[in-house]
Design a protein around this motif. Structure first.
Motif: not given
Length: 323
Positions: A114-115, A159-160, A251-254, A308-309
């Motif tokens: 996320l940073a 954090i998530y 597989i990603l979230v960000q 954020p985008a």
């Protein structure tokens, strides 16, 4: 476990002694602490002796050539010492900055993936509003960030909402939907969405930075799939680079800010065809610790900050202790 004696009136120890003790605990040796503090080693050792005498407890075990090891009581005192020093810093900063102004240091943690997108706009916007305040930040995995919050090293962390400890208070900032990352020349790259079942036999690039790895594997298992994990990078950019070279899917979230890796290879961001839930991004802090003024102002700012985008706005919600 020995307890620290409660003292009436003025304490028999000083903030300077507490600061030296914290420096020793963080450095691991008295000599290294002295170097960081730019004072003599005997002065640091004497401060530790005086603090132990004032508290009537042994804070650490000193072993020649092996540094210092905190006793159980020393670990307890370390957490309290950090908080006391923060409170003293708050008092000094607020008294010197004038009414309404913020000063001192805000210690902020952020989950590694996320940073790059979350931290820069928050730091820039918040610092512009409070130029007298310094924001120190640390990027790490979520388990490490939560330990540092509980130890008093950090005020807040982004954090998530995954594997969050029960000792944490949290406020939801926004949500993001997991996605599949494919090489740009993958046969399914032209599709708008891709089923996880269509990738069941292909190699997987698993971002091995807690809790990302648990999340991706859990997602696959929830649909009856056991992925063929070939690579386990701990860096978000390395994961993207491997996918870009055609070495597997991920597989990603960000969501990445663009479709190119550092090497110039392209990747394709695809929605997951299966019904998957969005994942919340939180601002977290220890439930047992009251936020200082700097942290409270940062929390307020996050409510108004641009997302954020790739983030989907949701009503800002603080999950209070009684919830």
């Amino acid at each position: 476990m020995a307890s620290v004696e409660l003292m009436s009136g003025a304490p028999r120890f000083s903030l300077r002694q507490l600061a030296y003790f914290v420096a020793i605990a963080e450095a691991g040796t008295i000599s290294e602490a002295a170097q960081r503090l730019h004072i003599s080693q005997p002065a640091v050792s004497l401060a530790l002796n005086d603090l132990e005498r004032a508290l009537k407890v042994q804070l650490c075990v000193r072993r020649k050539a092996h540094g210092v090891t905190l006793t159980p009581t020393g670990t307890q005192v370390l957490h309290r010492a950090r908080r006391l020093l923060r409170q003293a810093e708050d008092l000094e900063g607020e008294a010197g900055a004038g009414e309404g102004a913020l000063a001192g240091v805000l210690s902020l943690g952020c989950y590694v993936t996320l940073a790059p997108t979350v931290l820069p706009p928050l730091l820039q916007g918040f610092s512009a509003l409070h130029p007298g305040l310094t924001v120190d930040f640390a990027e790490d995995t979520q388990d490490v960030l939560q330990r540092r919050l509980l130890s008093g090293e950090l005020d807040l962390a982004v954090i998530y909402d995954m594997d969050v400890l029960p000792e944490m208070e949290r406020a939801e900032l926004f949500t993001m939907r997991p996605h599949i990352l494919l090489p740009a020349d993958h046969p399914l790259a032209e599709r708008e969405s891709v089923s996880l079942h269509e990738l069941a036999e292909e190699p997987m690039v698993l971002l091995d930075a807690a809790p990302s790895s648990h999340h991706a594997l859990g997602l696959c298992h929830s649909f009856g799939l056991v992925p063929r994990v070939r690579y386990r990078p701990t860096s978000y950019e390395v994961a993207r680079a491997l996918v870009g070279r055609g070495m597997g899917f991920s597989i990603l979230v960000q969501r990445p800010s663009n479709d190119r890796t550092y090497e110039g290879f392209r990747v394709a961001i695809k929605e997951i065809a299966e019904p998957v839930r969005t994942e919340a991004v939180l601002l977290a802090w220890p439930r047992a610790v009251a936020l200082n003024r700097r942290a409270e102002e940062f929390l307020r700012y996050c409510r108004r900050a641009a997302l954020p985008a790739g983030a989907r706005p949701e009503p800002f919600e603080s999950r209070e202790s009684e919830a």
